[in-house]
Structure formats: C-alpha cells, structure tokens
Design an enzyme around this catalytic site. Structure first.
Site, mmCIF file in Angstrom:
data_model
loop_
_atom_site.group_PDB
_atom_site.id
_atom_site.type_symbol
_atom_site.label_atom_id
_atom_site.label_comp_id
_atom_site.label_asym_id
_atom_site.label_seq_id
_atom_site.Cartn_x
_atom_site.Cartn_y
_atom_site.Cartn_z
ATOM 1 N N GLU A 1 -6.580 57.782 28.184
ATOM 2 C CA GLU A 1 -6.966 59.052 28.819
ATOM 3 C C GLU A 1 -7.612 60.001 27.815
ATOM 4 O OE1 GLU A 1 -3.023 59.629 30.547
ATOM 5 O OE2 GLU A 1 -3.915 59.554 32.537
ATOM 6 N N GLU B 1 1.081 52.607 32.851
ATOM 7 C CA GLU B 1 2.170 53.516 33.252
ATOM 8 C C GLU B 1 3.022 52.958 34.381
ATOM 9 O OE1 GLU B 1 -0.964 54.427 32.592
ATOM 10 O OE2 GLU B 1 -1.042 56.408 31.637
HETATM 11 N N1 CO8 Z 1 5.876 55.211 22.917
HETATM 12 C C1 CO8 Z 1 6.758 55.144 21.889
HETATM 13 N N2 CO8 Z 1 6.740 54.170 20.963
HETATM 14 C C2 CO8 Z 1 5.807 53.211 21.076
HETATM 15 C C3 CO8 Z 1 4.850 53.224 22.107
HETATM 16 C C4 CO8 Z 1 4.900 54.283 23.061
HETATM 17 N N3 CO8 Z 1 4.028 54.403 24.052
HETATM 18 N N4 CO8 Z 1 4.055 52.151 21.967
HETATM 19 C C5 CO8 Z 1 4.481 51.501 20.872
HETATM 20 N N5 CO8 Z 1 5.538 52.143 20.323
HETATM 21 C C6 CO8 Z 1 6.324 51.760 19.149
HETATM 22 C C7 CO8 Z 1 7.305 50.664 19.479
HETATM 23 O O1 CO8 Z 1 8.506 51.188 20.032
HETATM 24 C C8 CO8 Z 1 7.526 50.032 18.104
HETATM 25 O O2 CO8 Z 1 8.380 50.841 17.340
HETATM 26 P P1 CO8 Z 1 9.794 50.229 16.809
HETATM 27 O O3 CO8 Z 1 9.385 49.073 15.934
HETATM 28 O O4 CO8 Z 1 10.391 51.369 16.079
HETATM 29 O O5 CO8 Z 1 10.534 49.783 18.011
HETATM 30 C C9 CO8 Z 1 6.149 50.158 17.468
HETATM 31 O O6 CO8 Z 1 5.454 51.181 18.183
HETATM 32 C C10 CO8 Z 1 5.329 48.886 17.592
HETATM 33 O O7 CO8 Z 1 5.276 48.543 18.959
HETATM 34 P P2 CO8 Z 1 5.593 47.059 19.500
HETATM 35 O O8 CO8 Z 1 6.590 46.399 18.631
HETATM 36 O O9 CO8 Z 1 5.893 47.165 20.954
HETATM 37 O O10 CO8 Z 1 4.155 46.383 19.244
HETATM 38 P P3 CO8 Z 1 3.512 45.151 20.013
HETATM 39 O O11 CO8 Z 1 2.306 44.790 19.215
HETATM 40 O O12 CO8 Z 1 4.537 44.096 20.271
HETATM 41 O O13 CO8 Z 1 3.067 45.712 21.458
HETATM 42 C C11 CO8 Z 1 2.043 47.326 22.939
HETATM 43 C C12 CO8 Z 1 2.046 46.689 21.526
HETATM 44 C C13 CO8 Z 1 1.647 46.255 23.960
HETATM 45 C C14 CO8 Z 1 1.044 48.453 22.934
HETATM 46 C C15 CO8 Z 1 3.472 47.829 23.254
HETATM 47 O O14 CO8 Z 1 3.933 48.625 22.166
HETATM 48 C C16 CO8 Z 1 3.539 48.681 24.476
HETATM 49 O O15 CO8 Z 1 3.514 48.167 25.586
HETATM 50 N N6 CO8 Z 1 3.656 50.019 24.308
HETATM 51 C C17 CO8 Z 1 3.803 50.919 25.418
HETATM 52 C C18 CO8 Z 1 2.452 51.187 26.064
HETATM 53 C C19 CO8 Z 1 2.615 52.098 27.258
HETATM 54 O O16 CO8 Z 1 3.339 51.840 28.181
HETATM 55 N N7 CO8 Z 1 1.865 53.234 27.242
HETATM 56 C C20 CO8 Z 1 1.873 54.178 28.309
HETATM 57 C C21 CO8 Z 1 2.913 55.221 28.081
HETATM 58 S S1 CO8 Z 1 3.040 56.385 29.456
HETATM 59 C C22 CO8 Z 1 1.660 57.353 29.274
HETATM 60 O O17 CO8 Z 1 0.876 57.191 28.389
HETATM 61 C C23 CO8 Z 1 1.473 58.445 30.283
HETATM 62 C C24 CO8 Z 1 0.503 59.487 29.769
HETATM 63 C C25 CO8 Z 1 0.510 60.672 30.660
HETATM 64 C C26 CO8 Z 1 0.133 61.931 29.898
HETATM 65 C C27 CO8 Z 1 0.072 63.061 30.833
HETATM 66 C C28 CO8 Z 1 0.586 64.341 30.227
HETATM 67 C C29 CO8 Z 1 0.212 65.506 31.084
#
Ligand code: CO8
Length: 259
Positions: A113, A133
């Site tokens: 976004e 999401e």
């Molecule tokens: N939030 C918090 N921590 C995260 C996020 C996240 N979105 N993404 C990754 N991390 C962290 C992980 O927790 C991890 O940390 P730790 O080792 O301490 O547990 C570290 O980053 C590395 O991540 P992964 O081990 O998961 O890495 P991978 O390579 O295995 O996977 C991915 C990468 C596929 C990107 C995976 O991390 C993932 O699916 N992340 C979440 C993605 C997601 O769902 N994003 C959407 C979030 S909701 C949103 O964005 C709504 C926005 C609305 C805004 C509106 C405001 C008005």
C-alpha cells in the site's frame, strides 16, 4: 535500534533523496514508530526545493512486509481508530515531488500500500507483492482494495485480495502494478538513475503532471481534463517553459531553475 534509525534519509547532490526503511530484523514491518518516521521523512522533504525526486526503498529481502502484526494482535477497533495512521500514508501520497518505490523482496499488505502511494514502482523480478491481510482475519486498510483496483482492475484486485497469494515482480509488471521490472540486484541503481533523470526535468512541470495524474484519476473525465488544461496553462507562466522552448529553438541544452 533507536527510533530515529527506523527510516534513513540521504539527500544526494543530483536532486534525489533516498528514503530507506531500516528494520531488517522484522522485514521492515511497519510498526507505528516506523510509519511515523516515514511520514516525518517525507514531510521534511516536501519543502526541500533541492530535492526534485524521491526514491523510497527497503533492503534486498524486503521493501516492507506490511503492518506490524505483533502490534496489531491485541488491538481493538478503538485503538486502531485512535492511531489515525492514515496520516502516515497521506504524507507519502501528498509529496509534491515524484516518488519512486524501489521494491526488492517482500512488499506485502501495508508495504504494498505504501508502494502504491508512490508515483512509479520499480520491482525486482523475484520480488513478492501481495495483499495477505485476509489470511490474518482482516483486510487492507490503506489502499489495497482501492489503489490496487485502479492499477490492475477489479478481477486481479479481487484475486490478490481474496486469496492473499503474492505475485512476483515479473507478474506485477505484466499486470501494470509496476512501471519497470529489472533483475533484483539492479533495482536500486535503476530507480536512482530514473530519479536523477526526473530530477533534471523542470520541477514545476513534473509536479503539475503528478497532480494531474493523481487527482484526475478519481475525478470525472471532464473535470480531470479541465484540471489538466488549467495546469497546462499555468506552466506557460514559468521561466522553465521559456527556457525549455528557447533552448530547443537555439539547439542547445536547457538549464532549468525550477521557477
Ligand atoms: N509484522 C511483524 N513481524 C513481521 C512481519 C509483520 N508483518 N513480517 C515479518 N515479520 C517478522 C517475523 O515475525 C520474523 O521475526 P522473528 O524472527 O522475530 O519471529 C521476521 O520478520 C522474519 O520473518 P519470517 O521468519 O516470517 O520470514 P519468512 O521469509 O519465512 O517469511 C513473509 C516472509 C512471507 C513475508 C512472512 O514474514 C509473512 O507472511 N509476514 C506477514 C505478512 C503479512 O501478513 N503482512 C500484512 C500485515 S497486515 C497489514 O499490512 C495491514 C495494513 C493496513 C494498514 C492500514 C492502516 C490505516
């Protein structure tokens, strides 16, 4: 990491500013402190006339993996409303200078976004772009159902939003969700060269084009054409218009002053 390091700004001497997310341990997930730092960085650049184009980027693993889910997990609607975090996206979207998102790795959720709030998107071939999401029980809240639909149309937007499945940079480019797609390790260099080339353009014309495209997109065609025409007419009062046309006629390179 201190909060002031979450987003780093570098102002280069070619008129380009580089704003970089710097939260690699969380794939640049946009916690509140990072969003605020991003907005502060852009607000500071709004008034800097030496900066004529901005590149927003992350690192090679992630542009930004979305809102910080660890901050979201215990929040209710009141907290989300009170955050008023739309103002942070707004600071990017209303920047007068053209903004290029240089996307390597993940641009997910709020990360995509933010990229869509920019004016050009340069992606790496293996970048992963998506609106995941739905997979965590929510939906996009900062443009994922709106800017995305305007960029790729209803059906691809529905597919991305309803499946939550990311697409590659190559696919995003084919869909019109990116302006350029290059090998991953060339993304930043390509974006910087493109930004430098835009920075050499007459700044008032670049800003007027940006305003007409962005605001015209959500207006009726008739209103948008009027907006375009008025902006076109105003540019005839600028010194850069005189210089650009005179240089063309005199067969020399123009020197633009941004006036
Ligand atoms: N939030 C918090 N921590 C995260 C996020 C996240 N979105 N993404 C990754 N991390 C962290 C992980 O927790 C991890 O940390 P730790 O080792 O301490 O547990 C570290 O980053 C590395 O991540 P992964 O081990 O998961 O890495 P991978 O390579 O295995 O996977 C991915 C990468 C596929 C990107 C995976 O991390 C993932 O699916 N992340 C979440 C993605 C997601 O769902 N994003 C959407 C979030 S909701 C949103 O964005 C709504 C926005 C609305 C805004 C509106 C405001 C008005």
């Amino acid at each position: 990491m201190s909060e002031s390091d979450l987003v780093l700004t570098e102002i280069r001497d070619d008129g380009v500013a580089v704003v970089r997310f710097n939260r690699p341990e969380a794939l640049n997930a946009l916690n509140m402190a990072t969003r605020k730092a991003m907005a502060d960085a852009f607000t500071a650049l709004h008034d800097n006339r030496d900066v004529r184009c901005i590149v927003l980027t992350g690192d090679d693993k992630a542009f930004a993996a979305g809102a910080d889910l660890k901050e979201f997990v215990d929040e209710g609607p009141v907290e989300i409303i009170q955050r008023r975090s739309e103002r942070y996206w707004h600071a990017v979207a209303t920047t007068p200078q053209p903004v290029i998102a240089a996307v390597r790795g993940y641009a997910m959720g709020g990360g995509l976004e933010v990229a869509m709030a920019c004016d050009l998107i340069v992606v790496g071939e293996t970048a992963q772009l998506g609106q995941p999401e739905i997979r965590v029980g929510i939906m996009p809240g900062a443009g994922g159902t709106q800017r995305l639909t305007r960029a790729v149309g209803k059906f691809m937007s529905m597919k991305l939003n309803l499946t939550g499945k990311p697409i590659s940079g190559t696919e995003a480019h084919a869909l019109g969700l990116a302006s350029d797609c290059v090998p991953d390790d060339e993304v930043l260099d390509f974006a910087l060269k493109q930004a430098a080339s835009i920075a050499r353009m007459p700044a008032l014309a670049a800003q007027a084009i940006k305003e007409a495209v962005v605001h015209g997109e959500s207006a009726s065609l008739e209103t948008a054409l009027l907006l375009e025409r008025k902006a076109f007419q105003v540019l005839f009062s600028t010194e850069d218009k005189k210089e650009g046309m005179t240089a063309f006629i005199e067969k020399r390179k123009p020197t633009f002053q941004g006036r």
